[in-house]
Design a protein around this motif. Structure first.
Motif, mmCIF file in Angstrom:
data_model
loop_
_atom_site.group_PDB
_atom_site.id
_atom_site.type_symbol
_atom_site.label_atom_id
_atom_site.label_comp_id
_atom_site.label_asym_id
_atom_site.label_seq_id
_atom_site.Cartn_x
_atom_site.Cartn_y
_atom_site.Cartn_z
ATOM 1 N N PRO A 151 2.381 -9.432 6.098
ATOM 2 C CA PRO A 151 3.150 -10.551 6.649
ATOM 3 C C PRO A 151 2.944 -10.673 8.160
ATOM 4 C CG PRO A 151 4.570 -8.675 6.239
ATOM 5 C CD PRO A 151 3.241 -8.323 5.660
ATOM 6 N N GLY A 152 3.406 -11.794 8.692
ATOM 7 C CA GLY A 152 3.283 -12.068 10.114
ATOM 8 C C GLY A 152 2.778 -13.472 10.333
ATOM 9 N N SER A 200 0.843 -1.175 0.000
ATOM 10 C CA SER A 200 0.000 0.000 0.000
ATOM 11 C C SER A 200 0.887 1.236 0.000
ATOM 12 C CB SER A 200 -0.904 0.006 1.236
ATOM 13 O OG SER A 200 -1.718 -1.129 1.235
ATOM 14 N N CYS A 201 0.398 2.271 -0.641
ATOM 15 C CA CYS A 201 1.168 3.516 -0.683
ATOM 16 C C CYS A 201 1.127 4.176 0.679
ATOM 17 C CB CYS A 201 0.568 4.457 -1.736
ATOM 18 S SG CYS A 201 0.741 3.852 -3.423
ATOM 19 N N LEU A 202 2.283 4.666 1.096
ATOM 20 C CA LEU A 202 2.374 5.359 2.369
ATOM 21 C C LEU A 202 2.304 6.857 2.145
ATOM 22 C CD1 LEU A 202 5.293 3.385 4.039
ATOM 23 C CD2 LEU A 202 2.849 3.115 4.418
ATOM 24 N N LYS A 203 1.707 7.562 3.058
ATOM 25 C CA LYS A 203 1.706 9.010 3.007
ATOM 26 C C LYS A 203 3.141 9.505 3.185
ATOM 27 C CE LYS A 203 -2.954 9.373 4.929
ATOM 28 N NZ LYS A 203 -3.780 9.911 6.037
ATOM 29 N N SER A 247 7.064 -11.420 3.771
ATOM 30 C CA SER A 247 6.879 -10.495 2.664
ATOM 31 C C SER A 247 7.459 -11.051 1.367
ATOM 32 C CB SER A 247 7.570 -9.167 2.970
ATOM 33 O OG SER A 247 7.022 -8.549 4.114
ATOM 34 N N LEU A 248 6.765 -10.732 0.265
ATOM 35 C CA LEU A 248 7.241 -11.077 -1.071
ATOM 36 C C LEU A 248 7.342 -12.578 -1.301
ATOM 37 C CD1 LEU A 248 10.032 -8.372 -1.581
ATOM 38 C CD2 LEU A 248 7.596 -8.232 -2.117
ATOM 39 N N PRO A 307 8.227 2.244 8.406
ATOM 40 C CA PRO A 307 8.821 1.449 7.328
ATOM 41 C C PRO A 307 7.740 0.709 6.537
ATOM 42 C CG PRO A 307 10.016 1.132 9.378
ATOM 43 C CD PRO A 307 8.775 1.900 9.716
ATOM 44 N N GLN A 308 7.942 0.618 5.241
ATOM 45 C CA GLN A 308 6.991 -0.033 4.363
ATOM 46 C C GLN A 308 6.986 -1.542 4.612
ATOM 47 O OE1 GLN A 308 7.808 1.018 0.372
ATOM 48 N NE2 GLN A 308 5.743 0.611 -0.379
ATOM 49 N N ARG A 309 5.789 -2.117 4.681
ATOM 50 C CA ARG A 309 5.648 -3.568 4.869
ATOM 51 C C ARG A 309 5.102 -4.161 3.582
ATOM 52 N NH1 ARG A 309 2.112 -5.066 9.758
ATOM 53 N NH2 ARG A 309 3.206 -7.054 9.530
ATOM 54 N N MET A 310 5.881 -5.018 2.963
ATOM 55 C CA MET A 310 5.472 -5.632 1.706
ATOM 56 C C MET A 310 4.591 -6.841 1.985
ATOM 57 S SD MET A 310 6.990 -3.646 -0.403
ATOM 58 C CE MET A 310 7.046 -4.489 -1.981
#
Length: 242
Positions: free
Chosen positions: A78-79, A23-26, A102-103, A32-35
């Motif tokens: 993820p998680g 998702s795009c972050l403001k 992630s990924l 940190p970005q989470r893929m």
């Protein structure tokens, strides 16, 4: 569709190793970005013929009970996730708990074993070695009593004498010029035991198997049964929603 967060995504990105979106972050958000990871569910079980699916306690099928079929690929954070499968009265059937990274790409397969017990199993997928120019597929015989079968695509036998199994290698075949039919037969026979169905049009048997895409074709149900429990042949496209 039954599964939330359904997306269509490019096979080139998948086979190149980018198997998720974020998702795009403001701009003002320093988090940190989470893929995402990408998941899919193949329900090859025929007992029960309908069930509910939960992801960390949240119901995934949005309306009707989930029957023998496959979800489209879906994206999630993820998680640690627990995917649980329950009867329509809420009774637990089985569950899978796993760290989803992630990924990465994951497929959860459910089936009935030879004692008719409901079982769920997770597969961590690796598409990095698949062909970008040919049709990639694997075949899973998830019917505990159908016996070995042969798989045909466009009237050509592509696999023979396939026993009950929840894990099989990937295969590649040359591209097809148009939509195709796929079906299974008893070993050595050319008469279809059951024809595969389309994910796009109910009851249709013509399907688009595209080069560079990854498909799991699977047989489910019980031999000599009728209704929702009969032998059925489906496919999951790991690299698109159809």
């Amino acid at each position: 569709m039954l599964i939330k967060k359904n997306r269509v995504w490019a096979v080139a990105a998948l086979l190149g190793g980018v198997i998720g979106f974020s998702s795009c972050l403001k701009q003002s958000d320093p988090t940190p970005q989470r893929m995402n990871y990408t998941g899919a569910i193949i329900n090859g079980a025929y007992l029960p013929s309908s069930l509910d699916i939960f992801n960390n306690g949240a119901k995934m099928n949005t309306s009707a009970a989930y029957k023998t079929s496959a979800s489209s690929p879906f994206l999630d954070l993820p998680g640690v996730h627990t995917f649980s499968f329950r009867n329509l009265n809420g009774t637990g059937l089985d569950s899978v708990t796993q760290q989803f990274d992630s990924l990465r790409y994951y497929t959860i397969i459910t089936y009935n074993d030879n004692t008719k017990k409901f079982v769920s199993q997770l597969i961590r997928e690796d598409f990095s070695s698949l062909s970008t120019s040919k049709v990639n597929f694997r075949f899973l015989n998830l019917s505990p009593n159908a016996g070995p079968v042969d798989l045909y695509i466009n009237s050509k036998r592509v696999l023979e004498n396939q026993p009950f199994s929840i894990s099989r290698p990937w295969n590649s075949v040359d591209p097809y010029n148009s939509t195709v039919e796929y079906y299974v037969t008893l070993p050595g026979s050319t008469t279809p035991l059951v024809k595969g169905t389309s994910r796009q049009t109910a009851g249709a048997t013509q399907v688009p198997f595209q080069p560079g895409y990854a498909y799991t074709i699977y047989l489910s149900g019980a031999k000599d049964s009728t209704g929702d429990n009969k032998l059925q042949l489906y496919y999951l496209s790991h690299t698109s929603s159809y």
